[in-house]
Design a protein around this motif. Structure first.
Motif, PDB file in Angstrom:
ATOM      1  N   LYS A 126       0.556  -1.145   0.238  1.00 58.56           N
ATOM      2  CA  LYS A 126      -0.238   0.030   0.166  1.00 58.56           C
ATOM      3  C   LYS A 126       1.236   1.199   0.137  1.00 58.56           C
ATOM      4  O   LYS A 126       1.641   1.320   1.327  1.00 58.56           O
ATOM      5  CB  LYS A 126      -0.916   0.098   1.131  1.00 58.56           C
ATOM      6  CG  LYS A 126      -1.546   1.052   0.726  1.00 58.56           C
ATOM      7  CD  LYS A 126      -2.878   0.954   2.600  1.00 58.56           C
ATOM      8  CE  LYS A 126      -3.739   2.119   2.528  1.00 58.56           C
ATOM      9  NZ  LYS A 126      -4.265   1.591   3.403  1.00 58.56           N
ATOM     10  N   PRO A 130      -2.794   5.944   5.233  1.00 61.68           N
ATOM     11  CA  PRO A 130      -4.005   7.275   5.665  1.00 61.68           C
ATOM     12  C   PRO A 130      -4.242   7.506   7.204  1.00 61.68           C
ATOM     13  O   PRO A 130      -3.029   6.124   7.809  1.00 61.68           O
ATOM     14  CB  PRO A 130      -5.669   7.399   5.093  1.00 61.68           C
ATOM     15  CG  PRO A 130      -5.300   5.516   5.686  1.00 61.68           C
ATOM     16  CD  PRO A 130      -3.971   4.699   4.797  1.00 61.68           C
ATOM     17  N   GLU A 145      -2.447   3.614  10.815  1.00 60.20           N
ATOM     18  CA  GLU A 145      -1.638   2.509   9.677  1.00 60.20           C
ATOM     19  C   GLU A 145       0.063   3.378   9.124  1.00 60.20           C
ATOM     20  O   GLU A 145       0.760   2.968   9.405  1.00 60.20           O
ATOM     21  CB  GLU A 145      -2.951   3.031   8.363  1.00 60.20           C
ATOM     22  CG  GLU A 145      -3.980   2.135   8.494  1.00 60.20           C
ATOM     23  CD  GLU A 145      -4.099   2.709   6.249  1.00 60.20           C
ATOM     24  OE1 GLU A 145      -5.408   2.624   6.603  1.00 60.20           O
ATOM     25  OE2 GLU A 145      -3.622   1.436   6.219  1.00 60.20           O
ATOM     26  N   CYS A 171      -7.475  -0.380  -0.605  1.00 61.74           N
ATOM     27  CA  CYS A 171      -8.081   1.161   0.496  1.00 61.74           C
ATOM     28  C   CYS A 171      -7.398   2.943  -0.184  1.00 61.74           C
ATOM     29  O   CYS A 171      -8.294   3.078  -0.732  1.00 61.74           O
ATOM     30  CB  CYS A 171      -7.888   1.190   2.143  1.00 61.74           C
ATOM     31  SG  CYS A 171      -9.421   1.353   2.436  1.00 61.74           S
ATOM     32  N   ASN A 172      -7.379   3.282   0.718  1.00 68.13           N
ATOM     33  CA  ASN A 172      -6.787   4.730   0.572  1.00 68.13           C
ATOM     34  C   ASN A 172      -6.855   5.118  -1.240  1.00 68.13           C
ATOM     35  O   ASN A 172      -6.730   5.850  -1.245  1.00 68.13           O
ATOM     36  CB  ASN A 172      -6.268   5.285   1.426  1.00 68.13           C
ATOM     37  CG  ASN A 172      -6.512   7.022   2.152  1.00 68.13           C
ATOM     38  OD1 ASN A 172      -5.304   7.383   1.407  1.00 68.13           O
ATOM     39  ND2 ASN A 172      -7.532   7.080   2.496  1.00 68.13           N
ATOM     40  N   ARG A 174      -7.412   3.452  -3.507  1.00 64.93           N
ATOM     41  CA  ARG A 174      -8.204   4.697  -4.378  1.00 64.93           C
ATOM     42  C   ARG A 174      -9.220   5.477  -4.350  1.00 64.93           C
ATOM     43  O   ARG A 174     -10.099   5.979  -5.579  1.00 64.93           O
ATOM     44  CB  ARG A 174      -9.841   3.453  -4.204  1.00 64.93           C
ATOM     45  CG  ARG A 174     -10.453   3.408  -2.658  1.00 64.93           C
ATOM     46  CD  ARG A 174     -11.856   2.279  -2.274  1.00 64.93           C
ATOM     47  NE  ARG A 174     -12.850   2.908  -1.640  1.00 64.93           N
ATOM     48  CZ  ARG A 174     -12.423   2.699   0.121  1.00 64.93           C
ATOM     49  NH1 ARG A 174     -10.976   2.564   0.091  1.00 64.93           N
ATOM     50  NH2 ARG A 174     -13.537   3.241   0.569  1.00 64.93           N
ATOM     51  N   ARG A 175      -8.857   6.743  -3.227  1.00 57.83           N
ATOM     52  CA  ARG A 175      -9.079   7.778  -3.903  1.00 57.83           C
ATOM     53  C   ARG A 175      -8.415   8.615  -4.108  1.00 57.83           C
ATOM     54  O   ARG A 175      -9.098   9.795  -4.338  1.00 57.83           O
ATOM     55  CB  ARG A 175      -9.571   8.738  -2.026  1.00 57.83           C
ATOM     56  CG  ARG A 175      -9.990   7.188  -1.521  1.00 57.83           C
ATOM     57  CD  ARG A 175      -9.917   8.022   0.165  1.00 57.83           C
ATOM     58  NE  ARG A 175     -11.166   7.458   0.571  1.00 57.83           N
ATOM     59  CZ  ARG A 175     -12.387   6.360   1.237  1.00 57.83           C
ATOM     60  NH1 ARG A 175     -13.114   7.965   0.953  1.00 57.83           N
ATOM     61  NH2 ARG A 175     -12.474   6.091   2.399  1.00 57.83           N
ATOM     62  N   ASN A 196     -11.077  -0.895   4.222  1.00 55.29           N
ATOM     63  CA  ASN A 196     -11.509  -1.144   6.113  1.00 55.29           C
ATOM     64  C   ASN A 196     -11.610   0.384   6.146  1.00 55.29           C
ATOM     65  O   ASN A 196     -10.703   1.319   6.513  1.00 55.29           O
ATOM     66  CB  ASN A 196     -11.157  -1.605   6.877  1.00 55.29           C
ATOM     67  CG  ASN A 196     -10.274  -2.913   6.812  1.00 55.29           C
ATOM     68  OD1 ASN A 196     -10.480  -3.994   7.761  1.00 55.29           O
ATOM     69  ND2 ASN A 196      -9.916  -3.347   5.715  1.00 55.29           N
ATOM     70  N   THR A 197     -12.885   0.692   6.242  1.00 60.05           N
ATOM     71  CA  THR A 197     -13.648   1.847   5.991  1.00 60.05           C
ATOM     72  C   THR A 197     -14.777   2.166   6.821  1.00 60.05           C
ATOM     73  O   THR A 197     -15.575   2.286   6.387  1.00 60.05           O
ATOM     74  CB  THR A 197     -14.158   2.198   4.103  1.00 60.05           C
ATOM     75  OG1 THR A 197     -13.420   2.251   3.701  1.00 60.05           O
ATOM     76  CG2 THR A 197     -14.819   3.838   4.592  1.00 60.05           C
ATOM     77  N   TYR A 201     -15.533   9.304  10.005  1.00 61.61           N
ATOM     78  CA  TYR A 201     -14.582  10.362   9.716  1.00 61.61           C
ATOM     79  C   TYR A 201     -14.067  11.410  10.664  1.00 61.61           C
ATOM     80  O   TYR A 201     -14.384  12.303  10.361  1.00 61.61           O
ATOM     81  CB  TYR A 201     -14.269  10.586   8.502  1.00 61.61           C
ATOM     82  CG  TYR A 201     -12.691  10.776   7.529  1.00 61.61           C
ATOM     83  CD1 TYR A 201     -12.135  12.487   7.892  1.00 61.61           C
ATOM     84  CD2 TYR A 201     -12.247  10.443   7.516  1.00 61.61           C
ATOM     85  CE1 TYR A 201     -11.791  12.875   7.512  1.00 61.61           C
ATOM     86  CE2 TYR A 201     -10.742  10.641   7.486  1.00 61.61           C
ATOM     87  CZ  TYR A 201     -10.491  11.799   6.540  1.00 61.61           C
ATOM     88  OH  TYR A 201      -9.072  12.328   6.603  1.00 61.61           O
TER      89      TYR A 201
HETATM   90  N1  ING Z   1      -9.317   3.557   5.150  1.00 65.87           N
HETATM   91  C1  ING Z   1      -9.651   4.823   4.951  1.00 65.87           C
HETATM   92  C2  ING Z   1     -10.256   4.282   3.168  1.00 65.87           C
HETATM   93  O1  ING Z   1      -9.614   5.665   2.917  1.00 65.87           O
HETATM   94  C3  ING Z   1     -10.364   6.656   5.621  1.00 65.87           C
HETATM   95  C4  ING Z   1      -9.490   5.703   5.730  1.00 65.87           C
HETATM   96  C5  ING Z   1     -11.549   6.773   5.828  1.00 65.87           C
HETATM   97  C6  ING Z   1     -10.064   7.843   4.765  1.00 65.87           C
HETATM   98  C7  ING Z   1     -12.588   7.784   5.180  1.00 65.87           C
HETATM   99  C8  ING Z   1     -10.748   8.772   3.925  1.00 65.87           C
HETATM  100  C9  ING Z   1     -12.186   8.742   4.384  1.00 65.87           C
HETATM  101  O2  ING Z   1     -10.748   4.339   2.455  1.00 65.87           O
HETATM  102  C10 ING Z   1      -7.674   2.663   4.931  1.00 65.87           C
HETATM  103  N2  ING Z   1      -7.938   1.763   5.416  1.00 65.87           N
HETATM  104  O3  ING Z   1      -6.883   3.716   4.464  1.00 65.87           O
END
Ligand code: ING
Length: 303
Positions: A126, A130, A145, A171-172, A174-175, A196-197, A201
């Motif tokens: 990864k 985040p 993390e 996970c993160n 993908r943003r 794992n979200t 937040y």
């Molecule tokens: N978890 C979350 C994610 O990126 C997060 C952290 C949650 C970021 C909600 C922003 C908003 O989906 C992981 N494990 O990256």
């Protein structure tokens, strides 16, 4: 056409005391269910072998390392590799990877792709971590993390398997649009993304109700803008008091969600993809060769 029967194996909560053997048994049950559907590739969530431990602050490295795998396959996970061979079904699996290099030890948030013969054909660590690295007492739960993992050193790669080009992220990742574009430029046709979200937040609670929307938004955009199939796989439900979103889904290269989980528990999400459908996008609206203007994009790679 290049048909590929795929599945997202969403997992419900994993309790802190749940053993790897107990979790693997849940994964094997989903593989058996997938086999009945003729699934060739099944994807499990991020950090699929233990509870999402970065929600807690640990000081003792031995406590932290108890959540990591020092070998893969290990005694507890060998049965997944055996099942891959028995069912002719490859898998994507997320786990905490501990690597000993001489007298240094490294820690990564890792996923692998295992093929139908039970061989590891790809690994990813990864990149986008985040959260924070020190205890922050104002938070109802931690997201450490950045304390427990190093940022990945393998980049975003594609792997020839299952009759196409497979990609991974976690996970993160993908943003971040860069994730999908790098994989797309490396011709990924199907990208698997475990997550794992938490619903909550802490820095922006006014966004809590947007978590499912943002989850779908980023993966649908990534799929469409790069002409790729996406399999998003949640660890879902109320895990050790922390609500995690579900919404595991399979998205086609036009960005449509073609199959999605309905529960927050262990649930199989199935679809028969056609990898050739990536061309509907990659040969047309996002024909990179023809339409990309990279000389205008330089700020993207500047630190
Ligand atoms: N978890 C979350 C994610 O990126 C997060 C952290 C949650 C970021 C909600 C922003 C908003 O989906 C992981 N494990 O990256």
């Amino acid at each position: 056409s290049r048909p590929l029967k795929i599945a997202a194996a969403q997992l419900g909560p994993i309790a802190r005391e749940e053993t790897r053997t107990e979790v693997v048994a849940r994964c094997l049950k989903l593989m058996e269910e997938a086999h009945a559907l003729g699934v060739e590739l099944i994807a499990f969530p991020e950090l699929a072998l233990t509870t999402f431990f970065p929600r807690w602050y640990f000081e003792d490295q031995a406590d932290i390392d108890s959540f990591f795998e020092t070998e893969m396959p290990s005694a507890e996970t060998q049965s997944l590799f055996d099942a891959a061979k028995k069912y002719q079904m490859g898998f994507y699996l997320g786990y905490a990877e501990l690597v000993k290099e001489g007298d240094t030890t490294r820690h990564f948030n890792t996923t692998i792709i295992v093929d139908k013969t039970g061989e590891i054909v790809g690994k990813y660590r990864k990149v986008h971590l985040p959260g924070h690295s020190e205890y922050e007492d104002w938070r109802p739960f931690q997201h450490l993390e950045r304390r427990y993992f190093e940022s990945g050193d393998l980049g975003f790669q594609t792997f020839d398997a299952f009759g196409g080009k497979m990609g991974m992220c976690i996970c993160n990742d993908r943003r971040w649009p860069e994730t999908y574009r790098v994989l797309g430029l490396r011709d990924a046709e199907l990208v698997m993304i475990g997550y794992n979200t938490p619903v909550h937040y802490p820095q922006a609670p006014e966004h809590d109700h947007l978590q499912d929307f943002h989850n779908e938004l980023v993966m649908q955009a990534g799929a469409y803008q790069n002409g790729m199939w996406i399999v998003g796989v949640a660890k879902a439900g109320k895990e050790e008091g922390c609500d995690l979103i579900g919404g595991s889904c399979i998205i086609d290269p036009t960005g449509q969600i073609v199959a999605q989980a309905k529960t927050l528990e262990d649930e199989l999400v199935f679809f028969e993809a056609d990898l050739d459908r990536c061309d509907e996008i990659r040969k047309n609206v996002f024909n990179f060769q023809r339409y990309r203007e990279p000389e205008n994009y330089t700020p993207i790679t500047e630190p």
